[in-house]
Scaffold this motif. Structure first.
Motif, PDB file in Angstrom:
ATOM      1  N   LEU A 196       0.715  -1.208  -0.127  1.00  0.00           N
ATOM      2  CA  LEU A 196      -0.085   0.044  -0.077  1.00  0.00           C
ATOM      3  C   LEU A 196       0.806   1.334  -0.097  1.00  0.00           C
ATOM      4  CD1 LEU A 196      -2.712  -1.535   2.488  1.00  0.00           C
ATOM      5  CD2 LEU A 196      -2.941  -1.144  -0.157  1.00  0.00           C
ATOM      6  N   ALA A 197       2.000   1.264  -0.762  1.00  0.00           N
ATOM      7  CA  ALA A 197       2.595   2.420  -1.120  1.00  0.00           C
ATOM      8  C   ALA A 197       1.850   3.551  -1.999  1.00  0.00           C
ATOM      9  CB  ALA A 197       4.164   2.134  -1.761  1.00  0.00           C
ATOM     10  N   MET A 239       1.235   3.595  -5.474  1.00  0.00           N
ATOM     11  CA  MET A 239       0.382   2.906  -6.367  1.00  0.00           C
ATOM     12  C   MET A 239      -0.559   2.155  -5.747  1.00  0.00           C
ATOM     13  SD  MET A 239       1.379   3.976  -9.490  1.00  0.00           S
ATOM     14  CE  MET A 239       0.970   2.678 -10.579  1.00  0.00           C
ATOM     15  N   ASN A 256      -0.705  -4.740   3.902  1.00  0.00           N
ATOM     16  CA  ASN A 256       0.859  -4.224   3.856  1.00  0.00           C
ATOM     17  C   ASN A 256       1.794  -4.869   4.935  1.00  0.00           C
ATOM     18  OD1 ASN A 256       2.151  -2.167   2.081  1.00  0.00           O
ATOM     19  ND2 ASN A 256       2.813  -1.720   4.196  1.00  0.00           N
ATOM     20  N   ARG A 257       2.909  -5.017   4.284  1.00  0.00           N
ATOM     21  CA  ARG A 257       3.821  -5.515   5.278  1.00  0.00           C
ATOM     22  C   ARG A 257       3.930  -5.111   6.560  1.00  0.00           C
ATOM     23  NH1 ARG A 257      10.075  -5.754   3.303  1.00  0.00           N
ATOM     24  NH2 ARG A 257       9.600  -3.661   3.403  1.00  0.00           N
ATOM     25  N   THR A 258       4.140  -3.708   6.577  1.00  0.00           N
ATOM     26  CA  THR A 258       4.015  -2.997   7.799  1.00  0.00           C
ATOM     27  C   THR A 258       2.575  -2.331   8.072  1.00  0.00           C
ATOM     28  OG1 THR A 258       5.405  -1.553   6.415  1.00  0.00           O
ATOM     29  CG2 THR A 258       6.440  -2.427   8.587  1.00  0.00           C
ATOM     30  N   LYS A 269       0.898   1.546   7.031  1.00  0.00           N
ATOM     31  CA  LYS A 269       0.312   2.110   5.646  1.00  0.00           C
ATOM     32  C   LYS A 269      -0.961   1.689   5.553  1.00  0.00           C
ATOM     33  CE  LYS A 269       4.271   2.646   2.544  1.00  0.00           C
ATOM     34  NZ  LYS A 269       5.445   1.860   3.189  1.00  0.00           N
ATOM     35  N   MET A 306       0.932  -4.980  -5.136  1.00  0.00           N
ATOM     36  CA  MET A 306       1.676  -3.758  -5.717  1.00  0.00           C
ATOM     37  C   MET A 306       2.860  -3.312  -4.565  1.00  0.00           C
ATOM     38  SD  MET A 306       0.110  -2.759  -8.341  1.00  0.00           S
ATOM     39  CE  MET A 306       0.792  -1.348  -8.793  1.00  0.00           C
ATOM     40  N   VAL A 307       4.079  -4.329  -4.764  1.00  0.00           N
ATOM     41  CA  VAL A 307       5.269  -4.233  -4.176  1.00  0.00           C
ATOM     42  C   VAL A 307       6.271  -3.956  -5.116  1.00  0.00           C
ATOM     43  CG1 VAL A 307       4.219  -5.758  -2.032  1.00  0.00           C
ATOM     44  CG2 VAL A 307       5.874  -6.550  -3.877  1.00  0.00           C
ATOM     45  N   LYS A 308       7.529  -3.538  -4.782  1.00  0.00           N
ATOM     46  CA  LYS A 308       8.664  -3.221  -5.245  1.00  0.00           C
ATOM     47  C   LYS A 308       8.795  -4.642  -6.238  1.00  0.00           C
ATOM     48  CE  LYS A 308      11.945  -0.410  -2.820  1.00  0.00           C
ATOM     49  NZ  LYS A 308      10.828   0.723  -3.069  1.00  0.00           N
ATOM     50  N   ALA A 309       9.471  -4.272  -7.371  1.00  0.00           N
ATOM     51  CA  ALA A 309       9.525  -5.305  -8.481  1.00  0.00           C
ATOM     52  C   ALA A 309      10.659  -5.980  -8.186  1.00  0.00           C
ATOM     53  CB  ALA A 309       9.645  -4.678  -9.828  1.00  0.00           C
ATOM     54  N   PRO A 322      11.216  -8.558  -4.041  1.00  0.00           N
ATOM     55  CA  PRO A 322      10.100  -8.459  -2.883  1.00  0.00           C
ATOM     56  C   PRO A 322       8.880  -9.169  -3.556  1.00  0.00           C
ATOM     57  CG  PRO A 322      11.387  -6.395  -3.043  1.00  0.00           C
ATOM     58  CD  PRO A 322      11.911  -7.303  -4.072  1.00  0.00           C
ATOM     59  N   GLY A 372       2.973  -4.743 -10.228  1.00  0.00           N
ATOM     60  CA  GLY A 372       4.356  -3.994 -10.393  1.00  0.00           C
ATOM     61  C   GLY A 372       5.247  -3.958 -11.773  1.00  0.00           C
ATOM     62  N   ASN A 373       6.240  -3.208 -11.615  1.00  0.00           N
ATOM     63  CA  ASN A 373       6.923  -3.142 -12.996  1.00  0.00           C
ATOM     64  C   ASN A 373       7.994  -4.333 -13.067  1.00  0.00           C
ATOM     65  OD1 ASN A 373       6.129  -1.300 -14.683  1.00  0.00           O
ATOM     66  ND2 ASN A 373       7.283   0.498 -13.479  1.00  0.00           N
ATOM     67  N   VAL A 397       0.987  -1.430 -15.515  1.00  0.00           N
ATOM     68  CA  VAL A 397      -0.177  -0.282 -14.999  1.00  0.00           C
ATOM     69  C   VAL A 397       0.483   0.888 -15.427  1.00  0.00           C
ATOM     70  CG1 VAL A 397      -1.237   0.678 -13.070  1.00  0.00           C
ATOM     71  CG2 VAL A 397      -1.055  -1.655 -13.094  1.00  0.00           C
ATOM     72  N   GLY A 437       1.214   6.452 -13.599  1.00  0.00           N
ATOM     73  CA  GLY A 437       1.727   7.143 -12.160  1.00  0.00           C
ATOM     74  C   GLY A 437       0.682   6.970 -11.112  1.00  0.00           C
TER      75      GLY A 437
HETATM   76  P1  NDP Z   1       7.451   0.971  -4.144  1.00  0.00           P
HETATM   77  O1  NDP Z   1       7.888   0.276  -5.292  1.00  0.00           O
HETATM   78  O2  NDP Z   1       8.227   1.970  -3.552  1.00  0.00           O
HETATM   79  O3  NDP Z   1       7.184  -0.455  -3.172  1.00  0.00           O
HETATM   80  C1  NDP Z   1       6.814  -0.025  -1.658  1.00  0.00           C
HETATM   81  C2  NDP Z   1       5.823  -0.994  -1.338  1.00  0.00           C
HETATM   82  O4  NDP Z   1       6.377  -2.476  -1.467  1.00  0.00           O
HETATM   83  C3  NDP Z   1       5.502  -0.947   0.272  1.00  0.00           C
HETATM   84  O5  NDP Z   1       4.086  -1.250   0.235  1.00  0.00           O
HETATM   85  C4  NDP Z   1       6.651  -2.021   0.697  1.00  0.00           C
HETATM   86  O6  NDP Z   1       6.138  -2.388   2.134  1.00  0.00           O
HETATM   87  C5  NDP Z   1       6.360  -3.263  -0.051  1.00  0.00           C
HETATM   88  N1  NDP Z   1       7.592  -4.179  -0.068  1.00  0.00           N
HETATM   89  C6  NDP Z   1       9.002  -3.993  -0.303  1.00  0.00           C
HETATM   90  N2  NDP Z   1       9.537  -4.896  -0.255  1.00  0.00           N
HETATM   91  C7  NDP Z   1       8.726  -5.814   0.436  1.00  0.00           C
HETATM   92  C8  NDP Z   1       8.846  -7.294   0.855  1.00  0.00           C
HETATM   93  N3  NDP Z   1      10.147  -7.770   0.814  1.00  0.00           N
HETATM   94  N4  NDP Z   1       7.869  -7.846   1.412  1.00  0.00           N
HETATM   95  C9  NDP Z   1       6.764  -7.068   1.194  1.00  0.00           C
HETATM   96  N5  NDP Z   1       6.601  -6.206   1.114  1.00  0.00           N
HETATM   97  C10 NDP Z   1       7.540  -5.394   0.564  1.00  0.00           C
HETATM   98  O7  NDP Z   1       5.884   1.202  -4.423  1.00  0.00           O
HETATM   99  P2  NDP Z   1       5.022   2.081  -5.429  1.00  0.00           P
HETATM  100  O8  NDP Z   1       3.779   2.327  -4.987  1.00  0.00           O
HETATM  101  O9  NDP Z   1       5.881   3.182  -5.946  1.00  0.00           O
HETATM  102  O10 NDP Z   1       5.319   1.107  -6.570  1.00  0.00           O
HETATM  103  C11 NDP Z   1       4.652  -0.224  -6.561  1.00  0.00           C
HETATM  104  C12 NDP Z   1       4.884  -1.191  -7.620  1.00  0.00           C
HETATM  105  O11 NDP Z   1       4.274  -0.452  -8.908  1.00  0.00           O
HETATM  106  C13 NDP Z   1       6.422  -1.154  -8.110  1.00  0.00           C
HETATM  107  O12 NDP Z   1       6.517  -2.240  -8.589  1.00  0.00           O
HETATM  108  C14 NDP Z   1       6.530   0.007  -9.294  1.00  0.00           C
HETATM  109  O13 NDP Z   1       7.416  -0.432 -10.011  1.00  0.00           O
HETATM  110  C15 NDP Z   1       5.252  -0.199  -9.838  1.00  0.00           C
HETATM  111  N6  NDP Z   1       4.897   1.025 -10.608  1.00  0.00           N
HETATM  112  C16 NDP Z   1       5.128   2.220 -10.202  1.00  0.00           C
HETATM  113  C17 NDP Z   1       4.639   3.477 -10.636  1.00  0.00           C
HETATM  114  C18 NDP Z   1       4.955   4.815 -10.060  1.00  0.00           C
HETATM  115  O14 NDP Z   1       4.432   5.497 -10.849  1.00  0.00           O
HETATM  116  N7  NDP Z   1       5.282   4.783  -8.954  1.00  0.00           N
HETATM  117  C19 NDP Z   1       4.003   3.322 -12.028  1.00  0.00           C
HETATM  118  C20 NDP Z   1       3.362   1.833 -12.401  1.00  0.00           C
HETATM  119  C21 NDP Z   1       4.053   0.762 -11.897  1.00  0.00           C
HETATM  120  P3  NDP Z   1       6.471  -1.565   3.502  1.00  0.00           P
HETATM  121  O15 NDP Z   1       5.650  -0.432   3.702  1.00  0.00           O
HETATM  122  O16 NDP Z   1       6.352  -2.755   4.408  1.00  0.00           O
HETATM  123  O17 NDP Z   1       7.987  -1.107   3.450  1.00  0.00           O
END
Ligand code: NDP
Length: 478
Positions: A10-11, A13, A32-34, A37, A73-76, A79, A101-102, A127, A130
């Motif tokens: 739940l970052a 995106m 969400n992991r933490t 959020k 929707m986590v880091k590509a 994760p 994710g990407n 997706v 942004g």
């Molecule tokens: P981030 O890529 O910054 O990812 C953060 C999220 O990933 C948090 O919820 C975090 O949880 C979680 N996370 C990271 N590592 C782990 C793990 N090991 N286990 C569980 N959860 C984990 O967030 P964005 O919202 O920017 O992007 C999400 C995805 O969407 C990415 O793959 C990105 O490439 C893709 N995307 C992004 C766009 C953009 O404009 N930003 C556009 C299109 C796609 P925690 O809160 O616990 O740290």
């Protein structure tokens, strides 16, 4: 009440997509992991719809209606694998995991294969748009099985952007990695579009002598015509912006280095493997790399260049029109190259991608959204087996009408010492495809000379080798 869909991650995106689903009347389970959020989302936006906040993976899965739909929707990268490993054991046959994710499409292919063995549908989904798009309507590119699209598609169609004709900007792209592949090429085309726009700006400034504010005006006019697009529009806004601290044009105070997150690079790496000439996209990626080599640039600043002259007012206005032609023609080429890559990927991986539908779902929500995409859809609609966008009658006509000005602009850039790798790569591609004969025959002859790599002839069947080290007679090889 069970949730229609769950979102984990739940970052920006993930939370915006969750809100988008909720605003469309779906019940959305949150994870969400933490936990912080999840709590923040409920606190700030909990009143926007029906949310089911959860803490543990078990709780999250239990909250979902079956077959379960679970959006990650986590880091590509790692994760994503970690999250899949956490949830997959809790799921059952028929459930759907969506990765928004990407991801690299090869990872998506692997994950889809692994989860299929468990009977889980894995939907790797591009997706674009942004954080703003995620909330108000992105362009969505789902891969995976047709069956999974049957259950998921109608939901995605609700939250996706709508094009001007009201059609949702999403469609089933094709099996396994097709969605992420198409998203990757989308980003590659985005790099090329941005580079071409930047080159147009550079020429208008360095050759025509216009100020950023004047160029903003020119871009606004272009945005009312065939170049109408999100990127042209935001470019005009950036160029019109003045830095509050210094009073200077904003573009003059930003460090002159463009960064990248990697999808453009992937596009080019994959294109190299597939043997698809995406020279415009490659130049755009290299232009960003070059910009980042600050020391190399500083060390080269005193190298000689041509004597600069700027144009008078009338000539400048004429030149601006020519740059519009060059930009439009180069844009046609970069889309031609990008679609060639999608077509080749589709053949290589057996995806059966509908190219016209791809152009159609890029018309809204995503970064490269543009009026221009309607023409690509129309081109494939009138001829689904179009070998290349350049073979479409209308594009051929338009590029034909632009080509004299395009050449003038590239020549002016060369004479003024303004680098236009995008414009000139596009023009070289165009001229190479047009050419009756390229010097490739000579290249192949050289290969035969030093490596006995053999050659074919136009006038006879077979493979041949000339005895270059001997009497230079020709032998039939193989
Ligand atoms: P981030 O890529 O910054 O990812 C953060 C999220 O990933 C948090 O919820 C975090 O949880 C979680 N996370 C990271 N590592 C782990 C793990 N090991 N286990 C569980 N959860 C984990 O967030 P964005 O919202 O920017 O992007 C999400 C995805 O969407 C990415 O793959 C990105 O490439 C893709 N995307 C992004 C766009 C953009 O404009 N930003 C556009 C299109 C796609 P925690 O809160 O616990 O740290």
């Amino acid at each position: 009440e069970k949730a229609d869909i769950g979102v984990t991650g739940l970052a920006v995106m993930g939370s915006n997509l969750a809100r988008n689903f909720a605003r469309h009347g779906f019940t959305v389970a949150l994870h969400n992991r933490t936990k912080a959020k999840t709590d923040a989302l409920i606190k700030d936006h909990g009143d926007e719809g029906d949310f089911v906040p959860t803490t543990t993976a078990e709780e999250f899965v239990a909250a979902l209606e079956r077959p379960r739909r679970l959006l990650i929707m986590v880091k590509a990268g790692e994760p994503t694998d970690a999250v899949i490993a956490e949830f997959a054991p809790l799921l059952e046959s028929g459930d759907v995991i969506i990765d928004g994710g990407n991801a690299h499409f090869e990872d998506t292919r692997r994950r889809e294969r692994e989860l299929r063995e468990q009977g889980i549908h894995f939907v790797g989904t591009g997706v674009s748009g942004g954080e703003e798009g995620a909330l108000n309507g992105p362009s969505i590119m789902p891969g995976g099985s047709a069956e999974s699209y049957g259950s998921l598609g109608p939901m995605l169609e609700q939250i996706a952007a709508k094009a001007k004709d009201g059609k949702p900007c999403t469609t089933h792209i094709g099996p396994d990695g097709a969605g992420h592949f198409v998203k990757m090429v989308h980003n590659g085309i985005e790099y090329a579009d941005m580079q071409l726009i930047a080159e147009a700006y550079h020429l208008l400034r360095a050759v025509a002598g216009y100020s950023p504010a004047q160029i903003a005006e020119i871009f606004r006019t272009w945005n009312d015509g065939r170049l109408d697009s999100y990127l042209i529009q935001i470019t005009a806004e950036v160029l019109a912006h003045t830095d509050a601290a210094t009073g200077k044009p904003f573009v003059d105070v930003v460090a002159d280095q463009a960064e990248q997150k990697g999808t453009g690079r992937w596009t080019v790496q994959v294109a190299l493997d597939l043997g698809v000439p995406v020279s415009g996209i490659a130049e755009a990626v290299f232009a960003r790399s070059l910009s980042g080599h600050a020391e190399l640039r500083a060390a080269s600043r005193d190298l000689p260049g041509p004597r600069g002259t700027t144009l008078d007012e009338k000539a400048a206005a004429r030149f601006a029109d020519q740059v519009e032609q060059a930009l439009y023609a180069s844009k046609i080429v970069s889309y031609t190259q990008g679609f060639h890559q999608i077509q080749t990927g589709s053949e290589e991986y057996g995806w059966d991608i509908d190219l016209g539908a791809i152009a159609s779902i890029w018309r809204g929500g995503c970064i490269i959204r543009a009026a221009f995409l309607d023409r690509i859809t129309a081109a494939y609609a009138s001829r689904p087996d179009l070998p290349s966008l350049l073979s479409d009658e209308r594009f051929a006509q338009e590029i034909g009408a632009a080509q004299e000005d395009w050449r003038t602009v590239v020549a002016a850039a060369v004479q003024h010492g303004v680098p236009v790798p995008g414009f000139s790569a596009a023009l070289a591609y165009y001229d190479a495809l047009r050419a009756e004969r390229l010097p490739a025959a000579l290249t192949q002859a050289q290969r035969d000379f030093f490596g006995a790599h053999t050659y074919r002839r136009d006038d006879r069947e077979g493979t041949f080798h000339t005895l270059w080290g001997g009497d230079r007679s020709e032998t039939k090889a193989g």
